[in-house]
Design an enzyme around this catalytic site. Structure first.
Site, PDB file in Angstrom:
ATOM      1  N   TYR A  19      -6.644  -5.601   0.658  1.00 26.90           N
ATOM      2  CA  TYR A  19      -7.127  -4.503  -0.188  1.00 26.90           C
ATOM      3  C   TYR A  19      -6.670  -5.030  -1.643  1.00 26.90           C
ATOM      4  O   TYR A  19      -5.442  -5.551  -2.001  1.00 26.90           O
ATOM      5  CB  TYR A  19      -5.904  -3.214   0.148  1.00 26.90           C
ATOM      6  CG  TYR A  19      -6.303  -2.050  -0.651  1.00 26.90           C
ATOM      7  CD1 TYR A  19      -7.462  -1.254  -0.525  1.00 26.90           C
ATOM      8  CD2 TYR A  19      -5.561  -1.525  -1.982  1.00 26.90           C
ATOM      9  CE1 TYR A  19      -7.672  -0.187  -1.107  1.00 26.90           C
ATOM     10  CE2 TYR A  19      -5.922  -0.602  -2.440  1.00 26.90           C
ATOM     11  CZ  TYR A  19      -6.966   0.147  -2.293  1.00 26.90           C
ATOM     12  OH  TYR A  19      -7.341   1.414  -2.865  1.00 26.90           O
ATOM     13  N   GLN A  43      -8.551   6.601   2.610  1.00 25.25           N
ATOM     14  CA  GLN A  43      -9.755   6.387   3.112  1.00 25.25           C
ATOM     15  C   GLN A  43     -10.138   5.001   3.854  1.00 25.25           C
ATOM     16  O   GLN A  43     -10.715   4.609   4.561  1.00 25.25           O
ATOM     17  CB  GLN A  43     -10.775   7.180   2.610  1.00 25.25           C
ATOM     18  CG  GLN A  43     -11.304   6.681   1.272  1.00 25.25           C
ATOM     19  CD  GLN A  43     -10.641   7.299   0.266  1.00 25.25           C
ATOM     20  OE1 GLN A  43      -9.366   7.824   0.323  1.00 25.25           O
ATOM     21  NE2 GLN A  43     -11.122   7.291  -1.056  1.00 25.25           N
ATOM     22  N   ASN A  97      -1.442   2.505  -4.154  1.00 21.46           N
ATOM     23  CA  ASN A  97      -0.313   3.609  -4.398  1.00 21.46           C
ATOM     24  C   ASN A  97       0.265   4.260  -3.193  1.00 21.46           C
ATOM     25  O   ASN A  97      -0.023   3.797  -2.114  1.00 21.46           O
ATOM     26  CB  ASN A  97      -1.278   4.492  -5.146  1.00 21.46           C
ATOM     27  CG  ASN A  97      -2.386   5.260  -4.181  1.00 21.46           C
ATOM     28  OD1 ASN A  97      -2.085   5.129  -3.095  1.00 21.46           O
ATOM     29  ND2 ASN A  97      -3.297   5.719  -4.880  1.00 21.46           N
ATOM     30  N   GLN A 142       6.186  -6.006 -16.532  1.00 24.75           N
ATOM     31  CA  GLN A 142       6.417  -5.629 -15.442  1.00 24.75           C
ATOM     32  C   GLN A 142       6.130  -3.906 -15.606  1.00 24.75           C
ATOM     33  O   GLN A 142       5.636  -3.184 -14.749  1.00 24.75           O
ATOM     34  CB  GLN A 142       7.674  -5.645 -14.793  1.00 24.75           C
ATOM     35  CG  GLN A 142       7.777  -6.817 -14.239  1.00 24.75           C
ATOM     36  CD  GLN A 142       6.242  -7.343 -13.149  1.00 24.75           C
ATOM     37  OE1 GLN A 142       5.749  -8.252 -13.721  1.00 24.75           O
ATOM     38  NE2 GLN A 142       6.087  -6.891 -12.041  1.00 24.75           N
ATOM     39  N   HIS A 148       2.786  -1.855 -15.799  1.00 25.80           N
ATOM     40  CA  HIS A 148       1.834  -1.785 -14.296  1.00 25.80           C
ATOM     41  C   HIS A 148       1.776  -0.437 -14.244  1.00 25.80           C
ATOM     42  O   HIS A 148       0.755   0.103 -13.773  1.00 25.80           O
ATOM     43  CB  HIS A 148       2.757  -2.583 -13.049  1.00 25.80           C
ATOM     44  CG  HIS A 148       2.459  -4.020 -12.941  1.00 25.80           C
ATOM     45  ND1 HIS A 148       1.115  -4.490 -12.417  1.00 25.80           N
ATOM     46  CD2 HIS A 148       3.095  -5.110 -13.065  1.00 25.80           C
ATOM     47  CE1 HIS A 148       1.076  -5.648 -12.355  1.00 25.80           C
ATOM     48  NE2 HIS A 148       2.319  -6.115 -12.908  1.00 25.80           N
ATOM     49  N   GLU A 175      12.040  -7.159  -5.987  1.00 25.75           N
ATOM     50  CA  GLU A 175      10.488  -7.811  -5.669  1.00 25.75           C
ATOM     51  C   GLU A 175      10.531  -9.130  -6.806  1.00 25.75           C
ATOM     52  O   GLU A 175      10.170 -10.147  -5.825  1.00 25.75           O
ATOM     53  CB  GLU A 175       9.514  -6.934  -6.240  1.00 25.75           C
ATOM     54  CG  GLU A 175       7.997  -7.535  -5.899  1.00 25.75           C
ATOM     55  CD  GLU A 175       7.087  -6.356  -6.649  1.00 25.75           C
ATOM     56  OE1 GLU A 175       5.942  -6.882  -6.320  1.00 25.75           O
ATOM     57  OE2 GLU A 175       7.558  -5.755  -7.604  1.00 25.75           O
ATOM     58  N   HIS A 176      10.837  -8.979  -7.789  1.00 29.16           N
ATOM     59  CA  HIS A 176      10.720 -10.404  -8.960  1.00 29.16           C
ATOM     60  C   HIS A 176      12.197 -10.500  -9.214  1.00 29.16           C
ATOM     61  O   HIS A 176      12.611  -9.346 -10.036  1.00 29.16           O
ATOM     62  CB  HIS A 176       9.846 -10.259  -9.750  1.00 29.16           C
ATOM     63  CG  HIS A 176       8.431  -9.837  -9.363  1.00 29.16           C
ATOM     64  ND1 HIS A 176       7.945  -8.469  -9.338  1.00 29.16           N
ATOM     65  CD2 HIS A 176       7.474 -10.811  -9.021  1.00 29.16           C
ATOM     66  CE1 HIS A 176       6.739  -8.439  -9.115  1.00 29.16           C
ATOM     67  NE2 HIS A 176       6.164  -9.841  -8.904  1.00 29.16           N
ATOM     68  N   ASP A 227       2.371 -14.348 -11.053  1.00 27.16           N
ATOM     69  CA  ASP A 227       1.388 -13.214 -10.950  1.00 27.16           C
ATOM     70  C   ASP A 227       0.211 -13.998 -10.574  1.00 27.16           C
ATOM     71  O   ASP A 227      -0.891 -13.692 -10.160  1.00 27.16           O
ATOM     72  CB  ASP A 227       1.509 -12.169 -11.888  1.00 27.16           C
ATOM     73  CG  ASP A 227       2.451 -11.171 -11.848  1.00 27.16           C
ATOM     74  OD1 ASP A 227       3.068 -10.879 -10.805  1.00 27.16           O
ATOM     75  OD2 ASP A 227       2.887 -10.399 -13.026  1.00 27.16           O
ATOM     76  N   GLU A 271      20.566  -7.067  36.941  1.00 26.59           N
ATOM     77  CA  GLU A 271      20.055  -6.239  36.057  1.00 26.59           C
ATOM     78  C   GLU A 271      19.594  -5.026  37.165  1.00 26.59           C
ATOM     79  O   GLU A 271      19.026  -4.259  36.589  1.00 26.59           O
ATOM     80  CB  GLU A 271      19.027  -6.577  35.120  1.00 26.59           C
ATOM     81  CG  GLU A 271      19.500  -7.556  34.353  1.00 26.59           C
ATOM     82  CD  GLU A 271      18.359  -8.164  33.299  1.00 26.59           C
ATOM     83  OE1 GLU A 271      17.445  -7.908  33.485  1.00 26.59           O
ATOM     84  OE2 GLU A 271      18.875  -8.735  32.194  1.00 26.59           O
ATOM     85  N   HIS A 309      12.228  -8.675  40.838  1.00 26.24           N
ATOM     86  CA  HIS A 309      11.921  -9.707  39.719  1.00 26.24           C
ATOM     87  C   HIS A 309      12.231 -11.049  40.528  1.00 26.24           C
ATOM     88  O   HIS A 309      11.479 -12.033  40.498  1.00 26.24           O
ATOM     89  CB  HIS A 309      12.870  -9.688  38.463  1.00 26.24           C
ATOM     90  CG  HIS A 309      12.215  -8.698  37.633  1.00 26.24           C
ATOM     91  ND1 HIS A 309      11.934  -7.414  37.773  1.00 26.24           N
ATOM     92  CD2 HIS A 309      12.089  -8.836  36.176  1.00 26.24           C
ATOM     93  CE1 HIS A 309      11.275  -7.011  36.642  1.00 26.24           C
ATOM     94  NE2 HIS A 309      11.444  -7.861  35.633  1.00 26.24           N
TER      95      HIS A 309
END
Length: 441
Positions: free
Chosen positions: A129, A193, A221, A266, A269, A335-336, A369, A423, A428
């Site tokens: 994406y 979607q 988003n 930043q 954005h 994040e950064h 980036d 167990e 088994h």
């Protein structure tokens, strides 16, 4: 200009510290209620629902979801040569870095006649994406496609929102980036979607198949994030990305102009973007505020930047020492993270929690980036405490292959039976004993 939190001499425990630090609040759970009807409609009605929601949210209805190859070719042919050269360089550097991430198969001999091999197998088909809201993100195409290709993913589809300005196609620079990377399957669809049709598949308006994918990666988003959360399990996802973040750990040696410029970079954005300065120097904090007042007024997206910088998710945190600053940035898990201190390399080597670390005055986040070679799809919202950014490993699955001879199984059979009995799973053990029933006879 930035809100201030003074922690000098009294850095709280990690849990309290995480609650104290500025952070954008994003309610993915609330968005789920809005996203669910979209996802359900796409599952039930396919492309018809995709195009209805595309028209509603993006103001345009493409003739087909899949972008014709001729449009990809045209976008590349018409791409600004300077932008093409920049993308070529970004792709080359990203390929260099990500090629070194590819793991090889490893075989371990556990016993005579007994081996375990770990095979690294790529995901078969991946949906990538690239956002298309407040800005254009061909760099996100690079950051998603390159590691997937390095991992050996055989089938890639890129989704990006259609633009009314471009006749229902994604932005031409996004299309050109896809073409440069050899991605020939691009869908003009965005938001929830997009995730829904990637997960469920559909039949396009021209009768061609939009085949479902196994995994979806890439930022978007809150609605796209909610759809990823809702569909996780039907598809794999990379992460739930929130608003972008930068934290800068700086001492008195930092250049206030550099710091301010990076905080602004930043903030442009999104109005929810977080810009956080952690510093041992009140004088630097004052100088950065002064630089921000000047630079924000001069930047293109003044209103957006100003809203982000004045928001509760941004601010300055004062600490007494760089060691205290490290406690703060590790709790924040940005994040950064930029390190702008006198001994930046040594300090950076002590960081435990960050999506990516940028060392010294000449490694701004903007470099990462685009052209550092690193990946810019990174964990946000403190997720860097436990998660990594997008890499070749994102697209690989480790499969253990167990190969034991009769003698090797016989050697360990008693221990398998003992553990199975411990167990209370006797069948088994019996599954092992069945192979040696002739021994007793």
């Amino acid at each position: 200009m930035l809100n201030r939190t003074d922690l000098r001499g009294r850095v709280p425990r990690p849990a309290e510290l995480r609650a104290t630090l500025p952070r954008a609040e994003v309610n993915v759970d609330a968005a789920l209620h809005q996203v669910r009807p979209v996802v359900d409609a796409v599952r039930d009605r396919g492309v018809e629902a995709v195009l209805e929601y595309t028209e509603k949210f993006d103001g345009v209805r493409p003739a087909t979801v899949r972008v014709p190859q001729a449009e990809l070719d045209r976008a590349l042919a018409e791409l600004d040569p300077a932008v093409r050269a920049a993308l070529d360089e970004a792709i080359a550097r990203a390929r260099t870095v990500h090629a070194d991430q590819r793991r090889g198969d490893v075989t371990t001999q556990v016993a005579d006649g007994g081996t375990v091999t770990e095979r690294w197998v790529p995901v078969s088909r991946v949906g990538l994406y690239a956002p298309g809201g407040l800005a254009v993100y061909p760099s996100s195409v690079v950051m998603n496609v390159v590691p997937a290709q390095a991992a050996g993913v055989g089938s890639l589809v890129l989704c990006s929102p259609p633009q009314a300005e471009f006749g229902g196609l994604p932005h031409p620079t996004t299309l050109a980036a896809a073409a440069l990377l050899g991605v020939d399957e691009v869908w003009a669809v965005g938001g929830a979607q997009a995730v829904a049709v990637l997960a469920h598949g559909a039949v396009d308006t021209d009768g061609s198949e939009l085949a479902p994918v196994d995994m979806v990666t890439g930022p978007g988003n809150v609605y796209l994030t909610a759809a990823k959360r809702m569909l996780r399990g039907i598809i794999g996802i990379d992460s739930e990305a929130g608003p972008t973040e930068i934290a800068i750990l700086a001492d008195e040696t930092a250049d206030a102009g550099h710091v301010a410029a990076d905080l602004i970079s930043q903030a442009e954005h999104d109005t929810l973007a977080a810009s956080v300065l952690v510093t041992t120097s009140e004088q630097l904090a004052d100088a950065v505020d002064a630089e921000l007042e000047r630079r924000v007024a001069e930047t293109k997206h003044t209103e957006r930047v100003d809203t982000a910088l004045r928001g509760p998710q941004s601010g300055t945190v004062l600490v007494s020492t760089v060691d205290e600053g490290l406690q703060v940035v590790d709790a924040y898990a940005a994040e950064h993270l930029e390190i702008q201190t006198a001994d930046a390399r040594d300090v950076a080597a002590r960081v435990r929690n960050a999506g990516a670390v940028f060392v010294g005055p000449y490694a701004p986040v903007s470099l990462g980036d685009y052209c550092a070679g690193s990946n810019h799809v990174l964990p946000t919202g403190g997720f860097a405490r436990h998660s990594s950014g997008l890499s070749v490993q994102t697209f690989l699955r480790g499969i253990h292959v167990i190969d034991y001879s009769e003698a090797a199984l016989r050697e360990v059979a008693g221990k398998v039976v003992a553990l199975a009995d411990a167990e209370d799973l006797p069948a088994h053990g019996e599954a092992v004993q069945a192979r040696f029933e002739g021994d007793a006879r």
